[in-house]
Design a protein around this motif. Structure first.
Motif, PDB file in Angstrom:
ATOM      1  N   LEU A 209       0.831  -1.208   0.000  1.00 58.60           N
ATOM      2  CA  LEU A 209       0.000   0.000   0.000  1.00 58.60           C
ATOM      3  C   LEU A 209       0.865   1.257   0.000  1.00 58.60           C
ATOM      4  O   LEU A 209       0.642   2.180  -0.809  1.00 58.60           O
ATOM      5  N   PHE A 210       1.853   1.324   0.892  1.00 59.97           N
ATOM      6  CA  PHE A 210       2.675   2.532   0.970  1.00 59.97           C
ATOM      7  C   PHE A 210       3.512   2.721  -0.294  1.00 59.97           C
ATOM      8  O   PHE A 210       3.733   3.859  -0.731  1.00 59.97           O
ATOM      9  N   GLU A 211       3.938   1.623  -0.904  1.00 57.84           N
ATOM     10  CA  GLU A 211       4.676   1.740  -2.167  1.00 57.84           C
ATOM     11  C   GLU A 211       3.774   2.296  -3.262  1.00 57.84           C
ATOM     12  O   GLU A 211       4.205   3.113  -4.087  1.00 57.84           O
ATOM     13  N   THR A 212       2.506   1.881  -3.257  1.00 56.76           N
ATOM     14  CA  THR A 212       1.537   2.410  -4.226  1.00 56.76           C
ATOM     15  C   THR A 212       1.313   3.896  -4.010  1.00 56.76           C
ATOM     16  O   THR A 212       1.287   4.685  -4.978  1.00 56.76           O
ATOM     17  N   LEU A 213       1.144   4.320  -2.739  1.00 59.21           N
ATOM     18  CA  LEU A 213       0.946   5.738  -2.445  1.00 59.21           C
ATOM     19  C   LEU A 213       2.144   6.559  -2.900  1.00 59.21           C
ATOM     20  O   LEU A 213       1.984   7.631  -3.521  1.00 59.21           O
ATOM     21  N   GLU A 214       3.343   6.082  -2.616  1.00 59.91           N
ATOM     22  CA  GLU A 214       4.556   6.825  -2.994  1.00 59.91           C
ATOM     23  C   GLU A 214       4.673   6.948  -4.514  1.00 59.91           C
ATOM     24  O   GLU A 214       5.040   8.010  -5.039  1.00 59.91           O
ATOM     25  N   LYS A 215       4.370   5.871  -5.218  1.00 57.55           N
ATOM     26  CA  LYS A 215       4.458   5.903  -6.682  1.00 57.55           C
ATOM     27  C   LYS A 215       3.475   6.902  -7.267  1.00 57.55           C
ATOM     28  O   LYS A 215       3.835   7.701  -8.159  1.00 57.55           O
ATOM     29  N   PHE A 505       4.181   5.181  10.909  1.00 53.76           N
ATOM     30  CA  PHE A 505       5.237   5.999  11.510  1.00 53.76           C
ATOM     31  C   PHE A 505       6.576   5.281  11.633  1.00 53.76           C
ATOM     32  O   PHE A 505       7.565   5.885  12.037  1.00 53.76           O
ATOM     33  N   ARG A 506       6.658   4.033  11.254  1.00 60.50           N
ATOM     34  CA  ARG A 506       7.957   3.403  11.034  1.00 60.50           C
ATOM     35  C   ARG A 506       8.599   3.985   9.787  1.00 60.50           C
ATOM     36  O   ARG A 506       9.822   4.135   9.711  1.00 60.50           O
ATOM     37  N   ARG A 507       7.751   4.331   8.822  1.00 60.17           N
ATOM     38  CA  ARG A 507       8.251   4.751   7.517  1.00 60.17           C
ATOM     39  C   ARG A 507       8.350   6.268   7.357  1.00 60.17           C
ATOM     40  O   ARG A 507       9.196   6.759   6.622  1.00 60.17           O
ATOM     41  N   TYR A 508       7.423   6.984   8.022  1.00 60.87           N
ATOM     42  CA  TYR A 508       7.306   8.413   7.736  1.00 60.87           C
ATOM     43  C   TYR A 508       7.340   9.244   9.012  1.00 60.87           C
ATOM     44  O   TYR A 508       6.805   8.844  10.048  1.00 60.87           O
ATOM     45  N   ASP A 509       7.968  10.414   8.897  1.00 59.85           N
ATOM     46  CA  ASP A 509       7.966  11.368  10.014  1.00 59.85           C
ATOM     47  C   ASP A 509       6.625  12.074  10.118  1.00 59.85           C
ATOM     48  O   ASP A 509       6.148  12.374  11.215  1.00 59.85           O
ATOM     49  N   SER A 510       6.025  12.372   8.960  1.00 59.24           N
ATOM     50  CA  SER A 510       4.763  13.097   8.943  1.00 59.24           C
ATOM     51  C   SER A 510       4.102  12.906   7.582  1.00 59.24           C
ATOM     52  O   SER A 510       4.711  12.352   6.655  1.00 59.24           O
ATOM     53  N   PHE A 511       2.877  13.381   7.449  1.00 58.59           N
ATOM     54  CA  PHE A 511       2.163  13.278   6.180  1.00 58.59           C
ATOM     55  C   PHE A 511       1.109  14.375   6.123  1.00 58.59           C
ATOM     56  O   PHE A 511       0.699  14.929   7.143  1.00 58.59           O
ATOM     57  N   ASP A 512       0.656  14.692   4.916  1.00 54.44           N
ATOM     58  CA  ASP A 512      -0.408  15.669   4.699  1.00 54.44           C
ATOM     59  C   ASP A 512      -1.529  15.024   3.898  1.00 54.44           C
ATOM     60  O   ASP A 512      -1.283  14.175   3.031  1.00 54.44           O
ATOM     61  N   VAL A 526      -3.959  11.470   0.057  1.00 57.75           N
ATOM     62  CA  VAL A 526      -2.633  11.765   0.598  1.00 57.75           C
ATOM     63  C   VAL A 526      -1.925  12.712  -0.359  1.00 57.75           C
ATOM     64  O   VAL A 526      -1.824  12.437  -1.565  1.00 57.75           O
ATOM     65  N   THR A 527      -1.427  13.839   0.164  1.00 59.43           N
ATOM     66  CA  THR A 527      -0.753  14.833  -0.681  1.00 59.43           C
ATOM     67  C   THR A 527       0.750  14.908  -0.426  1.00 59.43           C
ATOM     68  O   THR A 527       1.480  15.467  -1.226  1.00 59.43           O
ATOM     69  N   SER A 528       1.230  14.356   0.699  1.00 56.48           N
ATOM     70  CA  SER A 528       2.674  14.277   0.921  1.00 56.48           C
ATOM     71  C   SER A 528       2.982  13.245   1.992  1.00 56.48           C
ATOM     72  O   SER A 528       2.187  13.025   2.910  1.00 56.48           O
ATOM     73  N   LEU A 529       4.122  12.605   1.835  1.00 58.75           N
ATOM     74  CA  LEU A 529       4.653  11.664   2.821  1.00 58.75           C
ATOM     75  C   LEU A 529       6.114  12.038   3.068  1.00 58.75           C
ATOM     76  O   LEU A 529       6.916  12.050   2.131  1.00 58.75           O
ATOM     77  N   LYS A 530       6.437  12.350   4.311  1.00 57.20           N
ATOM     78  CA  LYS A 530       7.808  12.744   4.653  1.00 57.20           C
ATOM     79  C   LYS A 530       8.541  11.539   5.220  1.00 57.20           C
ATOM     80  O   LYS A 530       8.231  11.067   6.316  1.00 57.20           O
ATOM     81  N   ARG A 531       9.512  11.038   4.464  1.00 57.89           N
ATOM     82  CA  ARG A 531      10.238   9.830   4.820  1.00 57.89           C
ATOM     83  C   ARG A 531      10.927   9.950   6.180  1.00 57.89           C
ATOM     84  O   ARG A 531      11.325  11.041   6.596  1.00 57.89           O
ATOM     85  N   ALA A 532      11.062   8.827   6.879  1.00 54.93           N
ATOM     86  CA  ALA A 532      11.694   8.799   8.199  1.00 54.93           C
ATOM     87  C   ALA A 532      13.105   9.356   8.131  1.00 54.93           C
ATOM     88  O   ALA A 532      13.893   8.982   7.253  1.00 54.93           O
ATOM     89  N   SER A 533      13.405  10.243   9.071  1.00 52.53           N
ATOM     90  CA  SER A 533      14.716  10.905   9.084  1.00 52.53           C
ATOM     91  C   SER A 533      15.533  10.570  10.327  1.00 52.53           C
ATOM     92  O   SER A 533      16.650  11.062  10.482  1.00 52.53           O
ATOM     93  N   PHE A 534      14.986   9.760  11.231  1.00 52.81           N
ATOM     94  CA  PHE A 534      15.733   9.400  12.437  1.00 52.81           C
ATOM     95  C   PHE A 534      15.367   7.987  12.866  1.00 52.81           C
ATOM     96  O   PHE A 534      14.414   7.407  12.380  1.00 52.81           O
TER      97      PHE A 534
END
Length: 534
Positions: A209-215, A505-512, A526-534
């Motif tokens: 699912l998350f791979e589909t959203l990112e694509k 939240f394993r994958r992303y810091d935040s989302f819009d 979903v309009t943005s996914l901010k990839r995990a940074s820490f």
């Protein structure tokens, strides 16, 4: 899912409970709420013979309390035919569902009143109900010693059994009926036998699912969560429950679209699709849609489940249930209850978490990733028990927008039912109805009841409020049994809802997100996914 919607031993699920002392069903628990003492007991089924002499009303109240005044139930049903039609138009169009109930509460100065509920003529012969719209009166709907649940899953009407192979499915059975216990036991068996597959299959399906959203975000700048969730949810349930991957079968990727159409034909009388008022009234609210129009679609689904669920059918025969009846029930429990619940609740939960903002997102990401790291980098049940904020967020989602908002029960005998302000007499045979969001957002139980409060259920005081979370056709502090109508998969649904937040939240810091409306729940883009940074 929904009012049935699966425990992991013969009766009790083996998923770890967030609070074992609260979830114990073997003893009476006394909890303090403000300065009041409330006695909570396990709900048990009790069907007694009708007495030859009329019995006095049974009080549904808490002992030792100040006596409330006995009042006549306010409200009326209007003129035959005209009253139900007027209430239906107000409910769907002139006011909308929430305002329909709110206006009547204000008009009658009571959270208990008489009204009509859709669909009314010509689908439901008797639309008359007594509405229970507060957290004190509502729970009587779960007590099957006081209310009957036969054929009430969808309310004042029941869809044709032609939608389900000619069988009355578990959701429509009262616990007093012999088949109820056997079919519920079959669902308990299913989850017990497949419990070890839930976490790995969820991870695999929702990674897709998350791979589909990112694509799609990369290609279009936005992505529909609903569309991706439909397919991921169905694939997950089929893989986790039956070890079958739909895209590798004759069903292919058609499952979700076939299910949507099949569910719509059953629930259409109580839905609004956003069509012009009079078109919608004539099309889905006045006459039932014919099952023949989805017969071929249903047969494709049935064939998939029949070929995939042989080990469950074997168990069904041991219980005295035919393989055919078992298969129709497995299809319904998976597609209507479970997938229907995921399709309603997951977008709504994403909506509330998204609106809460970056601060909550950061706190969840820190808590979830820290707990996984401290458990060897692997997601386990033990790791999730170390995520109190995540667990509270999920419970708050169930509280503020429960996935099964409408509950019905027919009084088995004369009852006295208490609201916060009065006592009301209900006669045997009268239909009781509850709109759950009004019960779970009762301001006399929950502070800031209309707000999404992420940490509401954290700590000892927060856990004491769990008995007022009612999404599963029963309090969160109780368990499904053969003798009640609580969702057989209560703990399963809580688990997968937690898994969604964890995987996010394993994958992303935040989302819009952007939020629109749909016939069932929120339409989330979903309009943005901010990839995990820490």
């Amino acid at each position: 899912m929904a009012s049935t919607s699966l425990p992991f031993t013969s009766v009790h699920m083996q998923f770890n409970s967030p609070n074992k002392s609260l979830l114990s069903s073997s003893s009476t628990t006394t909890t303090r709420l403000s300065t009041r003492r409330v006695v909570v007991r396990q709900i048990r089924a009790s069907v007694s013979e009708k007495p030859s002499v009329p019995a006095p009303p049974v009080a549904v109240s808490e002992p030792g309390k100040t006596k409330l005044p006995l009042k006549k139930i306010p409200g009326n049903y209007g003129l035959p035919f005209v009253g139900p039609i007027k209430d239906r138009l107000d409910y769907f169009y002139n006011q909308g569902r929430h305002e329909f109930f709110k206006s009547k509460i204000q008009k009658y100065q009571s959270t208990v009143f008489r009204t009509n509920m859709p669909p009314g003529p010509f689908i439901a012969p008797n639309p008359k109900v007594i509405a229970l719209l507060d957290g004190k009166s509502f729970p009587v709907l779960f007590d099957v010693s006081k209310v009957e649940k036969k054929d009430l899953f969808t309310g004042t009407y029941m869809p044709s059994t032609d939608f389900t192979g000619g069988y009355r499915i578990l959701s429509y059975l009262d616990p007093s009926e012999p088949k109820h216990g056997k079919l519920k036991q079959l669902l308990f068996f299913l989850l017990k036998s497949r419990r070890d597959k839930v976490i790995p299959e969820f991870e695999a399906s929702y990674t897709e699912l998350f791979e589909t959203l990112e694509k799609e975000l990369a290609e279009k700048g936005k992505s529909s969560f609903q569309t991706a969730n439909d397919q991921a949810g169905f694939n997950f349930l089929a893989r986790a429950f039956f070890g079958s991957n739909p895209p590798d079968t004759k069903l292919g990727v058609d499952g979700p679209s076939l299910i949507r159409k099949w569910v719509l034909f059953q629930l259409g009388p109580v839905l609004s699709l956003g069509l012009p008022k009079y078109v919608e009234e004539l099309l889905i609210h006045t006459f039932p849609l014919p099952p023949s129009l989805v017969k071929k679609d249903y047969q494709r689904l049935y064939d998939f489940f029949y070929e995939s669920s042989g080990f469950v059918q074997d168990e069904a025969e041991k219980l005295g249930i035919s393989r055919e009846e078992a298969c129709h029930n497995l299809l319904f429990a998976t597609c209507f209850n479970s997938l229907g619940g995921l399709n309603f609740f997951f977008p709504n939960m994403l909506k509330w978490i998204g609106r809460a903002g970056v601060k909550l997102h950061t706190e969840l990401a820190h808590e979830i990733r820290s707990a996984i790291r401290s458990n060897g980098g692997k997601l386990t049940m033990a790791a999730m028990e170390q995520m109190p904020l995540m667990k509270s967020v999920v419970y708050e989602g169930f509280r503020i927008e429960p996935p099964v908002p409408l509950q019905y029960g027919k009084a088995r005998k004369d009852l006295l039912i208490e609201s916060h302000d009065a006592v009301f007499e209900v006669k045997e045979g009268e239909m009781l109805f509850g709109f759950q969001p009004f019960a779970t957002k009762d301001p006399k139980i929950f502070e800031r009841s209309e707000e999404f409060v992420p940490d509401r259920f954290m700590g000892d005081d927060g856990e004491k409020l769990l008995k007022h979370v009612l999404w599963s056709n029963g309090p969160e502090t109780e368990r499904p049994t053969f003798g009640n109508k609580q969702c057989a998969g209560k703990d399963f649904v809580v688990l997968v809802s937690r898994l969604l937040v964890v995987e996010l939240f394993r994958r992303y810091d935040s989302f819009d997100i952007e939020v629109g409306k749909s016939a069932l729940g929120a339409a989330v883009t979903v309009t943005s996914l901010k990839r995990a940074s820490f």
